[in-house]
Structures are given as C-alpha cells and as structure tokens.
Write a protein that holds these residues in place. Structure first.
Motif, PDB file in Angstrom:
ATOM      1  N   ILE A 194       0.847  -1.210   0.000  1.00  0.00           N
ATOM      2  CA  ILE A 194       0.000   0.000   0.000  1.00  0.00           C
ATOM      3  C   ILE A 194       0.876   1.252   0.000  1.00  0.00           C
ATOM      4  O   ILE A 194       0.625   2.214  -0.729  1.00  0.00           O
ATOM      5  CB  ILE A 194      -0.976  -0.007   1.203  1.00  0.00           C
ATOM      6  N   GLU A 195       1.940   1.220   0.810  1.00  0.00           N
ATOM      7  CA  GLU A 195       2.841   2.381   0.897  1.00  0.00           C
ATOM      8  C   GLU A 195       3.513   2.669  -0.453  1.00  0.00           C
ATOM      9  O   GLU A 195       3.652   3.812  -0.868  1.00  0.00           O
ATOM     10  CB  GLU A 195       3.904   2.108   1.969  1.00  0.00           C
ATOM     11  N   LYS A 196       3.899   1.590  -1.143  1.00  0.00           N
ATOM     12  CA  LYS A 196       4.635   1.740  -2.403  1.00  0.00           C
ATOM     13  C   LYS A 196       3.721   1.983  -3.607  1.00  0.00           C
ATOM     14  O   LYS A 196       4.026   2.790  -4.482  1.00  0.00           O
ATOM     15  CB  LYS A 196       5.491   0.482  -2.632  1.00  0.00           C
ATOM     16  N   PHE A 197       2.582   1.276  -3.660  1.00  0.00           N
ATOM     17  CA  PHE A 197       1.736   1.330  -4.861  1.00  0.00           C
ATOM     18  C   PHE A 197       0.347   1.948  -4.634  1.00  0.00           C
ATOM     19  O   PHE A 197      -0.443   2.026  -5.560  1.00  0.00           O
ATOM     20  CB  PHE A 197       1.592  -0.077  -5.461  1.00  0.00           C
ATOM     21  N   GLY A 198       0.067   2.342  -3.404  1.00  0.00           N
ATOM     22  CA  GLY A 198      -1.185   3.046  -3.120  1.00  0.00           C
ATOM     23  C   GLY A 198      -2.332   2.148  -2.667  1.00  0.00           C
ATOM     24  O   GLY A 198      -2.286   0.922  -2.806  1.00  0.00           O
ATOM     25  N   LEU A 232      -5.162   1.698  -3.881  1.00  0.00           N
ATOM     26  CA  LEU A 232      -5.871   0.994  -4.954  1.00  0.00           C
ATOM     27  C   LEU A 232      -5.341  -0.423  -5.187  1.00  0.00           C
ATOM     28  O   LEU A 232      -5.934  -1.201  -5.939  1.00  0.00           O
ATOM     29  CB  LEU A 232      -5.778   1.775  -6.269  1.00  0.00           C
ATOM     30  N   SER A 233      -4.215  -0.767  -4.532  1.00  0.00           N
ATOM     31  CA  SER A 233      -3.635  -2.112  -4.685  1.00  0.00           C
ATOM     32  C   SER A 233      -4.560  -3.196  -4.125  1.00  0.00           C
ATOM     33  O   SER A 233      -4.405  -4.375  -4.450  1.00  0.00           O
ATOM     34  CB  SER A 233      -2.284  -2.185  -3.963  1.00  0.00           C
ATOM     35  N   TYR A 234      -5.508  -2.788  -3.264  1.00  0.00           N
ATOM     36  CA  TYR A 234      -6.434  -3.752  -2.642  1.00  0.00           C
ATOM     37  C   TYR A 234      -7.883  -3.330  -2.845  1.00  0.00           C
ATOM     38  O   TYR A 234      -8.198  -2.152  -2.883  1.00  0.00           O
ATOM     39  CB  TYR A 234      -6.128  -3.890  -1.142  1.00  0.00           C
ATOM     40  N   GLN A 235      -8.743  -4.360  -2.968  1.00  0.00           N
ATOM     41  CA  GLN A 235     -10.182  -4.119  -3.064  1.00  0.00           C
ATOM     42  C   GLN A 235     -10.703  -3.803  -1.657  1.00  0.00           C
ATOM     43  O   GLN A 235     -10.008  -4.012  -0.670  1.00  0.00           O
ATOM     44  CB  GLN A 235     -10.901  -5.389  -3.589  1.00  0.00           C
ATOM     45  N   LYS A 236     -11.954  -3.366  -1.573  1.00  0.00           N
ATOM     46  CA  LYS A 236     -12.542  -3.039  -0.269  1.00  0.00           C
ATOM     47  C   LYS A 236     -12.615  -4.253   0.666  1.00  0.00           C
ATOM     48  O   LYS A 236     -12.552  -4.128   1.882  1.00  0.00           O
ATOM     49  CB  LYS A 236     -13.947  -2.449  -0.456  1.00  0.00           C
ATOM     50  N   ASP A 237     -12.723  -5.464   0.078  1.00  0.00           N
ATOM     51  CA  ASP A 237     -12.819  -6.683   0.908  1.00  0.00           C
ATOM     52  C   ASP A 237     -11.440  -7.199   1.336  1.00  0.00           C
ATOM     53  O   ASP A 237     -11.327  -8.254   1.966  1.00  0.00           O
ATOM     54  CB  ASP A 237     -13.594  -7.788   0.177  1.00  0.00           C
ATOM     55  N   GLY A 238     -10.391  -6.458   0.983  1.00  0.00           N
ATOM     56  CA  GLY A 238      -9.037  -6.863   1.400  1.00  0.00           C
ATOM     57  C   GLY A 238      -8.311  -7.738   0.394  1.00  0.00           C
ATOM     58  O   GLY A 238      -7.131  -8.048   0.556  1.00  0.00           O
ATOM     59  N   SER A 239      -9.034  -8.137  -0.667  1.00  0.00           N
ATOM     60  CA  SER A 239      -8.369  -8.965  -1.691  1.00  0.00           C
ATOM     61  C   SER A 239      -7.501  -8.074  -2.585  1.00  0.00           C
ATOM     62  O   SER A 239      -7.698  -6.867  -2.663  1.00  0.00           O
ATOM     63  CB  SER A 239      -9.399  -9.726  -2.531  1.00  0.00           C
ATOM     64  N   LEU A 240      -6.549  -8.695  -3.236  1.00  0.00           N
ATOM     65  CA  LEU A 240      -5.609  -7.964  -4.077  1.00  0.00           C
ATOM     66  C   LEU A 240      -6.313  -7.449  -5.327  1.00  0.00           C
ATOM     67  O   LEU A 240      -7.072  -8.177  -5.958  1.00  0.00           O
ATOM     68  CB  LEU A 240      -4.461  -8.913  -4.468  1.00  0.00           C
ATOM     69  N   ASN A 241      -6.064  -6.215  -5.688  1.00  0.00           N
ATOM     70  CA  ASN A 241      -6.606  -5.652  -6.922  1.00  0.00           C
ATOM     71  C   ASN A 241      -5.627  -5.991  -8.050  1.00  0.00           C
ATOM     72  O   ASN A 241      -4.784  -5.200  -8.432  1.00  0.00           O
ATOM     73  CB  ASN A 241      -6.776  -4.132  -6.763  1.00  0.00           C
TER      74      ASN A 241
END
Length: 202
Positions: free
Chosen positions: A53-57, A59-68
């Motif tokens: 998250i720190e490196k790529f923001g 948006l790297s994850y969906q609201k349910d915590g799964s990887l985007n």
C-alpha cells in the motif's frame, strides 16, 4: 539432527515445473509452491500488505481486502523498475514463510521448493540442488493458452521475455528435465528421487 536436503525446482512459464512438483508430491515429498504462497502472503501478511500500500497506493487492494490484480498488474507489468520494487517487497516475506514451512517439515528426507524466480530472487542460495525444467517456446506458449483462455500469445511471449532465458537457467542447474513431450517425465523424477534418498542415506 541434520536438516533435510533442499531441492529447488524452477523453469519458465509453461515449462512444466508444476507437473514435476506434482510427481514429487505423489512420492510423499513436501513441496513449497513459492508463487502460490506469495499470492497468499500478499493478502494475509500484514507487513507485506502495508509495504505494498505504501509503495503502490490504496488501490492495490479491493474493499474486501483482496488484491486488486488488475490495478497492480497494470502498475508493474510494463515497468521493469516497478516490477523489481514489488519483487523486492515480496521475496523477503516469502523467505521468512519458507523457513517456517521447512521447520514444520524437518522430518522429511528432503524438501522441494518450486519457484519461477528461483535465481532472480536469490533464494537458490539457500538450496542444495537445483532442477531446471525446460520446454520449447512454442510448446510453452501453447500450454499457457490452453490452461488460461484469457491469455493471448503476445501476453505469454511478453512474460517469457521478462524471465531469465532458459539457456542461462540450464547453465546454473544441477539437473535438467526436458519436458518436450518426446520423453516421459515420471521416470526422470523417480530417478532423481532415488538419487536424493541415496545421497541422504549415504
């Protein structure tokens, strides 16, 4: 007590390294699938999640915590620098996870680690022997498209080009298994299995 022998299995996309590892599993040898574990750690390892998250923001994850996956793929796929940055975050966490797994399986005669980026990640340094699985490019492309209908030939070739060349991998290998459909793979793996067992009992 002696540590079990550690065997690495690698090869480019579509080479058939998973097939080789399935045979080791049938022979009751524990197999650590680094690529599969990495995908899991990217959503379950809090340290890694925070780093991504720190490196790529966000948006790297969906609201349910799964990887985007769509977003992250777009971010890193065509940018070797960003891909390298992501790998630098993931590989150390996989190494920690792999050590824990090795301890859980310490009573096995030997352990197998399957990873596409065995040499690139540097994880080959912690292994005793390396098996490289090879196959002609045409066959590799065909296999990937057959198992994943959404992939285009161009996409597969792009991945192949981004990986270490097969010739370079085979130079570094202790053993090479040619999975080109001209010879049976099972006897090759059984031969190596017997060799590793003999090596341990010697």
């Amino acid at each position: 007590m002696n540590k079990p022998l550690r065997i690495g299995v690698t090869g480019g996309i579509g080479s058939g390294k998973s097939l080789v590892c399935k045979i080791f599993s049938v022979l009751k040898i524990p197999v650590y699938d680094a690529d599969l574990r990495a995908k899991k750690l990217m959503t379950t390892d809090r340290i890694l999640v925070d780093q991504i998250i720190e490196k790529f923001g966000e948006l790297s994850y969906q609201k349910d915590g799964s990887l985007n996956r769509g977003y992250l793929s777009k971010e890193v796929f065509d940018d070797p620098v960003k891909l390298e940055q992501l790998n630098r975050l993931v590989h150390p966490r996989v190494a920690v996870d792999s050590e824990g797994w090795s301890l859980e399986n310490k009573n096995s005669p030997y352990l197998v680690k399957e990873a596409a980026l065995l040499f690139e990640s540097g994880s080959y340094q912690s292994l005793d022997k390396i098996i490289v699985v090879t196959a002609p490019e045409r066959l590799r492309v065909q296999r990937v498209i057959m198992r994943d209908k959404s992939r285009m030939k161009e996409d597969v070739l792009k991945i192949i080009r981004s990986q270490m060349p097969e010739e370079e991998k085979t130079k570094r290998a202790d053993f090479v298994i040619r999975n080109d459909e001209t010879a049976l793979v099972v006897p090759e793996v059984i031969k190596l299995h017997e060799r590793f067992i003999a090596c341990i009992n010697h």
